[in-house]
Design an enzyme around this catalytic site. Structure first.
Site, PDB file in Angstrom:
ATOM      1  N   SER A 188      66.419  40.385  37.663  1.00 57.36           N
ATOM      2  CA  SER A 188      66.634  40.847  39.027  1.00 57.36           C
ATOM      3  C   SER A 188      67.269  42.237  39.019  1.00 57.36           C
ATOM      4  CB  SER A 188      67.456  39.815  39.794  1.00 57.36           C
ATOM      5  OG  SER A 188      67.427  40.069  41.183  1.00 57.36           O
ATOM      6  N   GLU A 319      58.669  33.870  43.454  1.00 54.98           N
ATOM      7  CA  GLU A 319      59.984  34.516  43.499  1.00 54.98           C
ATOM      8  C   GLU A 319      60.680  34.355  44.854  1.00 54.98           C
ATOM      9  OE1 GLU A 319      61.557  36.348  41.108  1.00 54.98           O
ATOM     10  OE2 GLU A 319      60.026  37.161  39.764  1.00 54.98           O
ATOM     11  N   HIS A 416      62.695  32.705  42.274  1.00 54.32           N
ATOM     12  CA  HIS A 416      63.550  33.718  41.669  1.00 54.32           C
ATOM     13  C   HIS A 416      64.741  33.066  40.974  1.00 54.32           C
ATOM     14  CE1 HIS A 416      64.963  37.854  41.376  1.00 54.32           C
ATOM     15  NE2 HIS A 416      66.151  37.510  41.863  1.00 54.32           N
TER      16      HIS A 416
END
Length: 498
Positions: A188, A319, A416
């Site tokens: 990320s 995600e 995610h």
């Protein structure tokens, strides 16, 4: 017997577990960024006499807690203290000459730390890799940019990361690591940081390989956008937009203002007010300041700025469902919002949504919205980075994490952050349970962790490199497979925007 090792600034005493892995925590790689050093580039740590205890995690960067429901889904460790520019090392053999993996945590540049138990490096050390995790400055303290009148360098959070990598270069041999075989890895915001580091002159030569999970070289702010953000932050605080005035604001008050600013951007995502931050909803992130980060990372990389660095880049299949399913946003998506999102990302009016409907037949509007955002934030930037590196002869590998979580009755999908415990081989860490559900597959963790170990060790994770025309992608699912050019039609649709 607790092991004692030497660093350039003093001796440290770590701990050893029964497997033989030694860990050393809370080692300062830079001076505490407080007092006159607040909002200043990192300075070397102050040397110490005697032996410094390195048996427990040290302070973490100041940050506001995640807002609900993220506070229940994403693990977080908050340890108060000013001396938070510290790092942690796990090693199986201080006398070795082993590959090194330096981990940069995620958290949207406002949250996270290198001190999560889920980032414990025992599994990497067991498999012959020295693991390093670290903390860096977040939010305004790490990414404030005030414009040409500001004489202090921007991107302090990235400069912190570079200072940590310099510490690794200068000290890691004492821990059994090879400074010529350093892989920088992250997820990320950590991966987006790596995208910037690949283009930063000050980072050149500090790492040989890069592994980017759910982030690449796309999300940055222009200097003009960063000035808009800084001006509004100062207005919320009621102080002039100067570094000394902002540095005089107490930390807790600054954090509250950051949270309010992020809420304002989410409520009114107008590019005229916020520039690029209106699209990615991250007011603090790497800034193309023409100094520390001279050019947009993707432009620099496309011209060969990171040639010679092996790259492993990828995403999770779903995600954005982390941000839409738990919050209930997926049930609020209208056809108009779907169309405005697609065109806001630059896709042709009408054609963009139609292409996604064709690619995902039967998907709800909320699922299509999440897929659009997944591609714009994560998948497309990873593919573009891979193509740019491959064009300059670098070994480049692409993956997609496709195992769907059973949590939230399956609504999260392969969301995610779900891949992180698999990479670290830490499925049993209770902090990951809300995302993983009751029975995550250990075989998949073994396979994925082994791929990262292999990449850090040899530069090859174990599947064909990504290059035209085959464009091989490794799918990590219950049964991992390698397949060519996933969703070719959508890739070429996005390629038409270049």
């Amino acid at each position: 017997m607790r092991p004692v090792l030497a660093t350039a600034h003093g001796l440290v005493r770590g701990t050893a577990d029964p497997s033989g892995t030694a860990s050393f925590k809370n080692i300062p790689y830079a001076a505490a960024p407080t007092g006159p050093l607040r909002f200043a580039p990192p300075h070397p740590p102050v040397p110490w006499d005697g032996i410094r205890d390195a048996g427990a995690y040290g302070p973490t960067a100041p940050q506001a807690p995640y807002a609900p429901p993220m506070d229940r889904l994403l693990p977080e460790t908050l340890i108060p203290g000013e001396d938070f520019l510290n790092l942690n090392v796990w090693t199986p053999d201080p006398a070795g000459r082993l590959p090194v993996l330096v981990w940069l945590h995620g958290g949207a540049f406002t949250n996270g730390s290198g001190s999560l138990t889920g980032y414990d490096g025992t599994a990497f050390a067991r498999d012959g890799v020295v693991l390093v995790t670290l903390n860096y400055r977040l939010g305004a303290e790490g990414f404030l940019h005030l414009g040409p009148g500001d004489t202090v360098r921007a991107n302090l959070g990235l400069l912190d990361q570079i200072a940590a990598l310099e510490w690794v270069r200068d000290n890691i041999t004492s821990f059994g690591g090879d400074p010529d075989r350093v892989t920088v890895a992250g997820q990320s915001a950590g991966a987006m940081s790596i995208g910037a580091l690949l283009a930063m002159p000050a980072a050149k030569g500090l790492f040989r390989r890069a592994a980017l999970q759910s982030g690449a070289a796309h999300h940055t702010l222009s200097a003009a956008s960063a000035v808009l953000v800084a001006a509004r932050l100062a207005a919320i605080l009621g102080v002039p937009p100067t570094r000394p005035d902002l540095a005089a604001v107490p930390v807790e008050r600054l954090l509250a203002a950051q949270s309010r600013l992020r809420g304002e951007i989410a409520a009114r995502p107008d590019p005229a007010l916020w520039g690029e931050a209106a699209f990615n909803l991250m007011p603090f992130e790497p800034v193309v300041d023409h100094d520390t980060l001279p050019r947009a990372p993707m432009d620099a990389i496309a011209e060969g700025g990171a040639a010679g660095v092996d790259v492993l880049a990828g995403w999770t299949s779903d995600e954005f469902r982390l941000f839409t399913a738990p919050s209930g946003l997926d049930g609020l998506v209208t056809g108009d919002l779907l169309e405005r999102t697609a065109t806001g990302y630059g896709l042709p009016p009408g054609r963009g949504v139609a292409a996604y409907r064709a690619a995902f037949p039967g998907a709800s509007r909320g699922e299509l919205f999440a897929q659009l955002a997944t591609d714009w934030f994560y998948r497309v930037p990873a593919l573009r980075l891979a193509e740019a590196q491959a064009a300059h002869g670098a070994r480049t590998f692409v993956y997609e994490f496709a195992w769907p979580s059973p949590a939230f009755d399956g609504a999260l999908g392969a969301c995610h952050a779900l891949d992180v415990p698999f990479v670290f081989g830490n499925l049993a860490d209770p902090a990951f349970a809300p995302l993983l559900g009751d029975a995550p597959p250990p075989a998949l963790a073994e396979t994925m962790h082994a791929a990262w170990v292999s990449f850090a060790t040899t530069g090859d994770p174990g599947w064909p490199a990504y290059r035209a025309p085959g464009r091989a992608v490794r799918y990590f699912a219950d049964v991992p497979i390698t397949a060519p050019d996933p969703r070719t039609g959508l890739r070429t649709l996005w390629d038409g925007l270049r």
